[in-house]
Design a protein around this motif. Sequence first.
Motif, short mmCIF file in Angstrom:
data_model
loop_
_atom_site.label_atom_id
_atom_site.label_comp_id
_atom_site.label_asym_id
_atom_site.label_seq_id
_atom_site.Cartn_x
_atom_site.Cartn_y
_atom_site.Cartn_z
N ASP A 356 0.82 -1.21 0.00
CA ASP A 356 0.00 0.00 0.00
C ASP A 356 0.86 1.26 0.00
OD1 ASP A 356 0.63 -1.07 2.61
OD2 ASP A 356 -0.56 0.55 3.48
N ARG A 357 2.10 1.16 0.44
CA ARG A 357 3.00 2.31 0.46
C ARG A 357 3.61 2.58 -0.91
NH1 ARG A 357 6.73 1.04 5.64
NH2 ARG A 357 7.79 2.92 4.88
N LEU A 358 3.41 1.68 -1.84
CA LEU A 358 3.98 1.82 -3.18
C LEU A 358 2.94 2.14 -4.25
CD1 LEU A 358 6.36 -1.29 -3.15
CD2 LEU A 358 6.81 1.01 -2.29
N ILE A 359 1.67 2.03 -3.90
CA ILE A 359 0.59 2.12 -4.89
C ILE A 359 -0.09 3.49 -4.83
CG2 ILE A 359 -1.74 1.27 -5.39
CD1 ILE A 359 -0.72 -1.53 -4.68
N LYS A 360 -0.42 4.01 -6.00
CA LYS A 360 -1.27 5.20 -6.10
C LYS A 360 -2.35 4.91 -7.13
CE LYS A 360 -1.18 10.20 -6.92
NZ LYS A 360 -0.33 11.40 -7.20
N PHE A 361 -3.59 5.26 -6.80
CA PHE A 361 -4.72 4.97 -7.67
C PHE A 361 -5.02 6.15 -8.59
CE2 PHE A 361 -5.63 2.37 -3.82
CZ PHE A 361 -5.50 1.13 -4.42
N TYR A 362 -5.46 5.81 -9.81
CA TYR A 362 -5.80 6.82 -10.82
C TYR A 362 -7.08 6.41 -11.53
CZ TYR A 362 -0.87 8.20 -10.40
OH TYR A 362 0.36 8.60 -9.93
N ARG A 363 -7.87 7.41 -11.94
CA ARG A 363 -9.00 7.13 -12.82
C ARG A 363 -8.47 6.75 -14.20
NH1 ARG A 363 -12.67 11.99 -13.60
NH2 ARG A 363 -10.66 12.82 -14.31
N ALA A 364 -9.28 6.00 -14.93
CA ALA A 364 -8.87 5.61 -16.28
C ALA A 364 -8.62 6.83 -17.17
CB ALA A 364 -9.93 4.70 -16.90
N GLU A 365 -9.40 7.88 -16.95
CA GLU A 365 -9.22 9.10 -17.72
C GLU A 365 -7.86 9.75 -17.49
OE1 GLU A 365 -13.61 8.47 -17.12
OE2 GLU A 365 -11.80 8.33 -15.88
N VAL A 383 -2.05 2.33 -10.31
CA VAL A 383 -3.13 1.37 -10.52
C VAL A 383 -4.33 2.12 -11.07
CG1 VAL A 383 -4.74 -0.23 -9.41
CG2 VAL A 383 -2.32 -0.21 -8.72
N ILE A 384 -4.80 1.67 -12.24
CA ILE A 384 -5.96 2.27 -12.89
C ILE A 384 -7.23 1.64 -12.34
CG2 ILE A 384 -7.13 2.65 -15.09
CD1 ILE A 384 -4.49 4.18 -14.78
N LEU A 385 -8.17 2.48 -11.94
CA LEU A 385 -9.43 2.00 -11.38
C LEU A 385 -10.54 2.05 -12.43
CD1 LEU A 385 -9.42 3.71 -7.86
CD2 LEU A 385 -8.57 1.45 -8.50
N TRP A 386 -11.34 1.00 -12.43
CA TRP A 386 -12.49 0.91 -13.33
C TRP A 386 -13.75 0.92 -12.46
CZ3 TRP A 386 -11.12 1.64 -18.22
CH2 TRP A 386 -9.81 1.34 -18.58
N GLU A 387 -14.28 2.10 -12.25
CA GLU A 387 -15.40 2.24 -11.33
C GLU A 387 -16.72 1.88 -11.99
OE1 GLU A 387 -15.07 2.58 -8.33
OE2 GLU A 387 -13.13 3.52 -7.98
N LYS A 388 -17.64 1.40 -11.18
CA LYS A 388 -18.98 1.11 -11.66
C LYS A 388 -19.74 2.42 -11.91
CE LYS A 388 -19.87 -3.35 -9.44
NZ LYS A 388 -20.79 -4.09 -8.56
N ASN A 389 -20.71 2.34 -12.79
CA ASN A 389 -21.64 3.44 -13.01
C ASN A 389 -23.04 2.85 -12.91
OD1 ASN A 389 -23.43 5.33 -14.30
ND2 ASN A 389 -21.61 6.38 -15.07
N GLN A 390 -23.83 3.36 -12.02
CA GLN A 390 -25.14 2.77 -11.73
C GLN A 390 -26.20 3.07 -12.78
OE1 GLN A 390 -25.45 0.77 -9.15
NE2 GLN A 390 -23.41 1.16 -8.33
N ASN A 391 -25.90 3.94 -13.76
CA ASN A 391 -26.95 4.42 -14.65
C ASN A 391 -26.60 4.22 -16.11
OD1 ASN A 391 -28.56 5.59 -12.50
ND2 ASN A 391 -26.88 7.05 -12.29
N VAL A 392 -26.12 3.02 -16.46
CA VAL A 392 -25.79 2.73 -17.85
C VAL A 392 -26.48 1.45 -18.29
CG1 VAL A 392 -23.57 3.88 -17.72
CG2 VAL A 392 -23.70 1.47 -17.18
#
Length: 406
Positions: A356-365, A383-392
């Motif tokens: 966890d001390r080595l990782i940084k999260f980013y949006r795909a954009e 680390v690229i995050l792929w978040e859910k979208n509730q309205n698709v």
Amino acid sequence: MPYPCRAIVTSAPSSDGQPSFVLENLSLRDLRDDECLIEVVATGLCHTDIAIAARPNGVFPRVLGHEGSGYIRKIGAKVGANTVPPTAPLREGDPVLLSVAFCGRCTSCQSGHPAYCVSSFELCFNDCGPAYTRGTEFAEGDGGPVAGGFFGQSSLGNLAVVKENCIVNMSGVVKDREELKLFAPLGCGFQTGAATVSILAQAKPSDSVAIIGLGGVGLASIMAAKIIGCKQIIAIDRVEEKLRRAKELGATVLINNEKYPAGLSEAVRTATNGAGSSITIDTTGALPVIQQALDMTSVLGKMVLLGMSGASIQVDITKFKMTGKTLLGSVQGDAVASVYVPRMIQWYREGLFPIDRLIKFYRAEDVNLALEEMKVGKTVKPVILWEKNQNVKTGELPVEMEVYLG
């Protein structure tokens, strides 16, 4: 049946060699009999992704990514028939981590060394057929083909069709989606670094271990050497911030190779009272560094090549023979992912392997921001995050799955 998805598409590099990573709307092909459809939660970015994207003669456009995590959403008709080594049965809804593809049939695979599968190059780099088309029924695109199959997964997207043998079932191990995000890089970079020390090199408390290059792989090697209790852990880099981080993670000797005009070999021999390092691990692939590293390795010591390079090493055969050194090539540290990944997770939970001390999260954009911060050393493992979208719309995917189209 194609599946609408979003993925980061790599196109041919620019004239100055800069790789191109662009988030696009695509349609993903249906899975084959030996594949599973994975809803990707997170994807670690690796230097291998960048190196492949920067090759002017590569296959483009293409989706890369080989450090994925997610959930199984659909299973191929023949999945489970030829799984080697034995692993937990795969079921829809299971959380999974993704690792390197292997055939499961060759001598290496059958003898418990899938990292050295004789078909690994073909399975990891050569499955470049069309896996996607640009555009979806929900978003416009030119309909052109995009290649996939990288490392059997191409996980830089929110959906992936993944080879069965890439999948490590985390059911009963990973607690939730947040842990899947954190553990995504375990299947390649961190596993490679740690297992190179603990499995391939078989480090012991009596060893003096030198690690050259302190990215995610090198720092994972540092942490593994500390877990083993190696008497000396020598961290080598030219960036002071990386050396500071290595010390925090367990390094006992720090060497900035730019500050030793007499050479890296002399610096290591001084630190080891003239003996040299009994295990030397190079993550750089830089030939001048490797030549020095081979020289600084002790009598009966092990020199491990972990970095990628097409260069050739020059060896004084008589001198090499008389010192009894061993030269090894590391692929995934010879780890079996289904065994080693849970071991790393246990170390993490015990406070011994603080990824966890080595990782940084980013949006795909923000993939290009992630790549830039990785390049300058602001982050070790993006680390690229792929978040859910509730309205698709979900197309024809199982109703419990929400495809993120943005």
